[in-house]
Structures are given as C-alpha cells and as structure tokens.
Design a protein around this motif. Structure first.
Motif, PDB file in Angstrom:
ATOM      1  N   SER A  74      47.148  41.749  44.739  1.00 29.23           N
ATOM      2  CA  SER A  74      46.614  42.492  43.605  1.00 29.23           C
ATOM      3  C   SER A  74      45.524  43.444  44.092  1.00 29.23           C
ATOM      4  N   THR A  75      45.173  44.398  43.259  1.00 27.57           N
ATOM      5  CA  THR A  75      44.192  45.415  43.642  1.00 27.57           C
ATOM      6  C   THR A  75      43.182  45.583  42.511  1.00 27.57           C
ATOM      7  N   SER A  76      41.955  45.892  42.884  1.00 21.27           N
ATOM      8  CA  SER A  76      40.953  46.125  41.844  1.00 21.27           C
ATOM      9  C   SER A  76      39.779  46.932  42.383  1.00 21.27           C
ATOM     10  N   SER A  77      39.187  47.698  41.481  1.00 20.50           N
ATOM     11  CA  SER A  77      37.968  48.428  41.846  1.00 20.50           C
ATOM     12  C   SER A  77      36.751  47.508  41.711  1.00 20.50           C
ATOM     13  N   ILE A  78      36.962  46.367  41.027  1.00 21.38           N
ATOM     14  CA  ILE A  78      35.850  45.412  40.860  1.00 21.38           C
ATOM     15  C   ILE A  78      36.052  44.305  41.881  1.00 21.38           C
ATOM     16  N   ALA A  79      35.118  44.189  42.823  1.00 19.55           N
ATOM     17  CA  ALA A  79      35.314  43.188  43.871  1.00 19.55           C
ATOM     18  C   ALA A  79      33.991  42.655  44.364  1.00 19.55           C
ATOM     19  N   LEU A 106      52.805  44.868  45.846  1.00 20.36           N
ATOM     20  CA  LEU A 106      51.466  45.454  45.665  1.00 20.36           C
ATOM     21  C   LEU A 106      51.306  45.697  44.172  1.00 20.36           C
ATOM     22  N   ILE A 107      50.269  45.099  43.599  1.00 21.01           N
ATOM     23  CA  ILE A 107      50.176  45.074  42.139  1.00 21.01           C
ATOM     24  C   ILE A 107      48.964  45.891  41.668  1.00 21.01           C
ATOM     25  N   PHE A 108      49.238  46.833  40.784  1.00 26.39           N
ATOM     26  CA  PHE A 108      48.196  47.744  40.309  1.00 26.39           C
ATOM     27  C   PHE A 108      48.037  47.613  38.796  1.00 26.39           C
ATOM     28  N   GLY A 109      46.768  47.741  38.341  1.00 24.39           N
ATOM     29  CA  GLY A 109      46.479  47.454  36.933  1.00 24.39           C
ATOM     30  C   GLY A 109      46.435  48.676  36.026  1.00 24.39           C
ATOM     31  N   ARG A 110      46.130  48.390  34.811  1.00 26.13           N
ATOM     32  CA  ARG A 110      46.056  49.407  33.751  1.00 26.13           C
ATOM     33  C   ARG A 110      44.927  50.403  34.053  1.00 26.13           C
ATOM     34  N   GLU A 111      45.134  51.666  33.698  1.00 26.97           N
ATOM     35  CA  GLU A 111      44.096  52.685  33.905  1.00 26.97           C
ATOM     36  C   GLU A 111      42.803  52.293  33.176  1.00 26.97           C
ATOM     37  N   LEU A 126      43.466  39.712  47.130  1.00 26.32           N
ATOM     38  CA  LEU A 126      42.947  40.833  46.335  1.00 26.32           C
ATOM     39  C   LEU A 126      42.464  41.910  47.302  1.00 26.32           C
ATOM     40  N   VAL A 127      42.972  43.125  47.107  1.00 27.10           N
ATOM     41  CA  VAL A 127      42.553  44.228  47.978  1.00 27.10           C
ATOM     42  C   VAL A 127      41.673  45.194  47.178  1.00 27.10           C
ATOM     43  N   HIS A 128      40.569  45.575  47.823  1.00 29.55           N
ATOM     44  CA  HIS A 128      39.643  46.539  47.221  1.00 29.55           C
ATOM     45  C   HIS A 128      39.467  47.696  48.207  1.00 29.55           C
ATOM     46  N   ILE A 129      39.592  48.913  47.711  1.00 28.05           N
ATOM     47  CA  ILE A 129      39.354  50.097  48.550  1.00 28.05           C
ATOM     48  C   ILE A 129      37.874  50.438  48.396  1.00 28.05           C
ATOM     49  N   PRO A 130      37.114  50.276  49.459  1.00 26.39           N
ATOM     50  CA  PRO A 130      35.682  50.549  49.303  1.00 26.39           C
ATOM     51  C   PRO A 130      35.425  52.036  49.070  1.00 26.39           C
ATOM     52  N   VAL A 137      35.622  53.310  41.310  1.00 25.65           N
ATOM     53  CA  VAL A 137      36.859  53.256  40.504  1.00 25.65           C
ATOM     54  C   VAL A 137      37.710  54.491  40.765  1.00 25.65           C
ATOM     55  N   LEU A 138      38.854  54.254  41.413  1.00 24.90           N
ATOM     56  CA  LEU A 138      39.757  55.362  41.729  1.00 24.90           C
ATOM     57  C   LEU A 138      40.755  55.562  40.603  1.00 24.90           C
ATOM     58  N   ASN A 139      41.276  56.765  40.541  1.00 26.59           N
ATOM     59  CA  ASN A 139      42.430  56.987  39.669  1.00 26.59           C
ATOM     60  C   ASN A 139      43.564  56.089  40.191  1.00 26.59           C
ATOM     61  N   HIS A 142      45.804  57.498  42.888  1.00 24.07           N
ATOM     62  CA  HIS A 142      45.083  57.706  44.148  1.00 24.07           C
ATOM     63  C   HIS A 142      44.946  56.373  44.894  1.00 24.07           C
ATOM     64  N   ALA A 143      44.684  55.304  44.131  1.00 21.90           N
ATOM     65  CA  ALA A 143      44.567  53.980  44.759  1.00 21.90           C
ATOM     66  C   ALA A 143      45.908  53.590  45.393  1.00 21.90           C
ATOM     67  N   VAL A 144      47.001  53.852  44.674  1.00 28.18           N
ATOM     68  CA  VAL A 144      48.330  53.533  45.223  1.00 28.18           C
ATOM     69  C   VAL A 144      48.541  54.318  46.518  1.00 28.18           C
TER      70      VAL A 144
HETATM   71  C1  LIG Z   1      41.330  53.053  36.895  1.00 26.05           C
HETATM   72  S1  LIG Z   1      41.585  51.547  37.673  1.00 26.05           S
HETATM   73  C2  LIG Z   1      41.111  50.363  36.440  1.00 26.05           C
HETATM   74  C3  LIG Z   1      39.675  50.106  36.477  1.00 26.05           C
HETATM   75  C4  LIG Z   1      39.349  48.676  36.253  1.00 26.05           C
HETATM   76  N1  LIG Z   1      37.963  48.529  35.933  1.00 26.05           N
HETATM   77  C5  LIG Z   1      39.704  47.776  37.456  1.00 26.05           C
HETATM   78  O1  LIG Z   1      39.859  46.599  37.267  1.00 26.05           O
HETATM   79  O2  LIG Z   1      39.853  48.224  38.588  1.00 26.05           O
HETATM   80  C6  LIG Z   1      43.330  51.314  37.638  1.00 26.05           C
HETATM   81  C7  LIG Z   1      43.859  50.557  38.815  1.00 26.05           C
HETATM   82  O3  LIG Z   1      43.720  51.336  40.006  1.00 26.05           O
HETATM   83  C8  LIG Z   1      43.532  50.471  41.112  1.00 26.05           C
HETATM   84  N2  LIG Z   1      42.213  50.784  41.698  1.00 26.05           N
HETATM   85  C9  LIG Z   1      41.308  51.675  41.259  1.00 26.05           C
HETATM   86  N3  LIG Z   1      40.250  51.720  42.076  1.00 26.05           N
HETATM   87  C10 LIG Z   1      40.473  50.820  43.058  1.00 26.05           C
HETATM   88  C11 LIG Z   1      39.753  50.387  44.219  1.00 26.05           C
HETATM   89  N4  LIG Z   1      38.557  50.897  44.538  1.00 26.05           N
HETATM   90  N5  LIG Z   1      40.318  49.455  45.002  1.00 26.05           N
HETATM   91  C12 LIG Z   1      41.520  48.931  44.718  1.00 26.05           C
HETATM   92  N6  LIG Z   1      42.251  49.290  43.649  1.00 26.05           N
HETATM   93  C13 LIG Z   1      41.743  50.226  42.828  1.00 26.05           C
HETATM   94  C14 LIG Z   1      43.629  49.046  40.572  1.00 26.05           C
HETATM   95  O4  LIG Z   1      44.961  48.621  40.639  1.00 26.05           O
HETATM   96  C15 LIG Z   1      43.218  49.236  39.116  1.00 26.05           C
HETATM   97  O5  LIG Z   1      43.706  48.195  38.307  1.00 26.05           O
END
Ligand SMILES: C[S@@+](CC[C@H](N)C(=O)[O-])C[C@H]1O[C@@H](n2cnc3c(N)ncnc32)[C@H](O)[C@@H]1O
Length: 234
Positions: A74-79, A106-111, A126-130, A137-139, A142-144
């Motif tokens: 899974s991926t997230s901007s919150i880590a 590779l699992i990406f969440g809602r905008e 859980l992968v986070h792009i620093p 928080v990436l678009n 862009h994260a994909v």
């Molecule tokens: C606009 S972000 C959603 C913001 C949300 N607060 C979150 O949980 O990340 C939409 C998706 O883009 C991916 N994403 C955005 N920024 C990322 C980051 N810095 N690292 C990893 N994935 C990211 C994740 O899959 C996230 O669920």
C-alpha cells in the motif's frame, strides 16, 4: 506479475494518466475498485495506455482486488507518525528489495482521503515517497509514476547489483506465514487491539526473508507454536 490497484479513484484525468504510466512501465494488470469517476472519459487521458484501461478489471470490493496477490504494497503520503505501527513505512528504493514474489500489487488510495486504516492493515508493506515534510502529498498519478519508475529502474540493473538479493519465495509459503501469524494474533487479540504486534512481525518477516528454505522454517515454527498453544488450552 505486477498489478496496479486504484481504490475508488475520483478523477478521470488521473485514471487516464495512470493507464498511460502502466503502459510506459510495463504493468501487467490494472484493477480499479469501485471507481467514482467515468472510466470512458478517462480513456481520453490515457494515450497509448488506452488498451490497459479498456482491459482493466473493475471490482466492487477492495478484497476482490488483492486476494490472489503474493505481496500487497500500500502507499500513503501519511507515514511514520510517532507510535503508529500501521504507518511505519519504507521508501520506494527500499521496496525494490522485496519484489521477488510472483504476483505483486501496488495499491493507491482515493485522491481525497487516501486508503483507510483497514485497507492498509490488509497489506504487507507501506511505501511512502518522501517529499517536503510541510507538504508530502503528491497527486495520485504522480505518486504512481514515481513508484513505477523506481521498479522499472531496478529491473534494468541486475538483481545482484541492486542491493540485498532475496531468493524467490513461493506464494504458498508467504500465505502460510500470514495464516499462522493471523491465527496466533487471534489468540492474543485482546491485548493488541490495533494489531500492532501482528503488523510488526509480519512486516519484519517479509522484509527479512532470504529464501524459500528460511520461509518454510518460519512456517514450521509458527505452526508448531500455534498447535502447542491450542492443545495446551484443551
Ligand atoms: C492525494 S493522495 C491522498 C492523500 C491522503 N491524505 C493519503 O492518505 O495519502 C492519493 C494517493 O496518492 C498516493 N500518494 C500521494 N502522496 C504520496 C506519497 N508521498 N507517498 C506515497 N504515496 C502517495 C497514495 O496512494 C494516496 O492514497
């Protein structure tokens, strides 16, 4: 086999751009869970990725998109929030050390709100792009792109040169490890309501497994421990 899973994507442009990225970086499958946008319109943004989008699998439930995967990322901007086991993350360049499984998702969440805690809990890493700590928080697309590029780059170099070498571990072994960890976790669940112990152990094992032989030894250990506890409670 590499699968991209989009969970309830909201923007046609993002879905289109992601289909294009899947073509750019040789993704095998695109799964879309309960889309909140018009996938026909998304084709307009997909260029040569349109075939991937037209062949994508649309499913109603999150579990339908991940149940057959050997490794769920899974991926997230919150880590890495202090004290939050679920949010402990690895970077994209660390992730490439664990991609020796057959079916990787590779699992990406809602905008708007990303992935839920329940969804992240069901995954293995859980992968986070620093990025800028003030705004990491990436678009979505862009994260994909960043994650797919990292995988593509790692595949261009030989495994021996790209860091730790992990021999292939069968999906059966990974599933058995998860099965016995979950069974053991069920026995102690009351004292671990957030599943922290299960998550920490599962992720450590997945990150550390060297080869199939080690994996099987861990399955034997977990199974014997589980059986012993079950019989001692009879
Ligand atoms: C606009 S972000 C959603 C913001 C949300 N607060 C979150 O949980 O990340 C939409 C998706 O883009 C991916 N994403 C955005 N920024 C990322 C980051 N810095 N690292 C990893 N994935 C990211 C994740 O899959 C996230 O669920």
């Amino acid at each position: 086999m590499l699968r991209v899973v989009l969970v309830e994507p909201e923007g046609e442009y993002n879905v289109g751009f992601i289909a294009r990225l899947c073509k750019n970086f040789g993704v095998d499958e695109l799964y879309i869970v309960n889309p909140k946008c018009d996938l026909k319109k998304a084709v307009e943004f997909s260029a040569k990725g349109s075939s991937i989008l037209l062949n994508s699998k649309v499913v109603d439930k999150f579990t339908d998109a991940i149940y057959d995967l050997d490794l769920k990322i899974s991926t997230s901007s919150i880590a890495d929030s202090k004290g939050d086991m679920l949010r402990k993350s690895i970077s994209p360049w660390e992730m490439i050390n664990y991609l020796d499984k057959n079916k990787i998702g590779l699992i990406f969440g809602r905008e708007s709100v990303g992935l839920t805690r329940e969804e992240i809990f069901m995954t293995d890493l859980l992968v986070h792009i620093p990025g800028n700590p003030d705004y990491p928080v990436l678009n979505l697309s862009h994260a994909v792109g960043i994650i797919l590029y990292e995988i593509w780059r790692s595949r261009l170099t030989s495994k021996e040169n790209s860091g730790i070498y992990h021999g292939a571990i069968s999906s059966d072994t990974l599933k058995l490890i998860d099965k016995y960890l979950l069974a053991l976790h069920d026995l102690v669940r009351k004292s671990d309501s957030d599943g922290d112990m299960y998550l920490a152990l599962k992720r450590s094992i997945i990150r550390g497994l060297k080869d199939e032989e080690e994996g099987r030894a861990i399955v034997r250990f977990l199974r014997k421990t589980y059986m012993k506890i079950i019989h001692s409670n009879e």
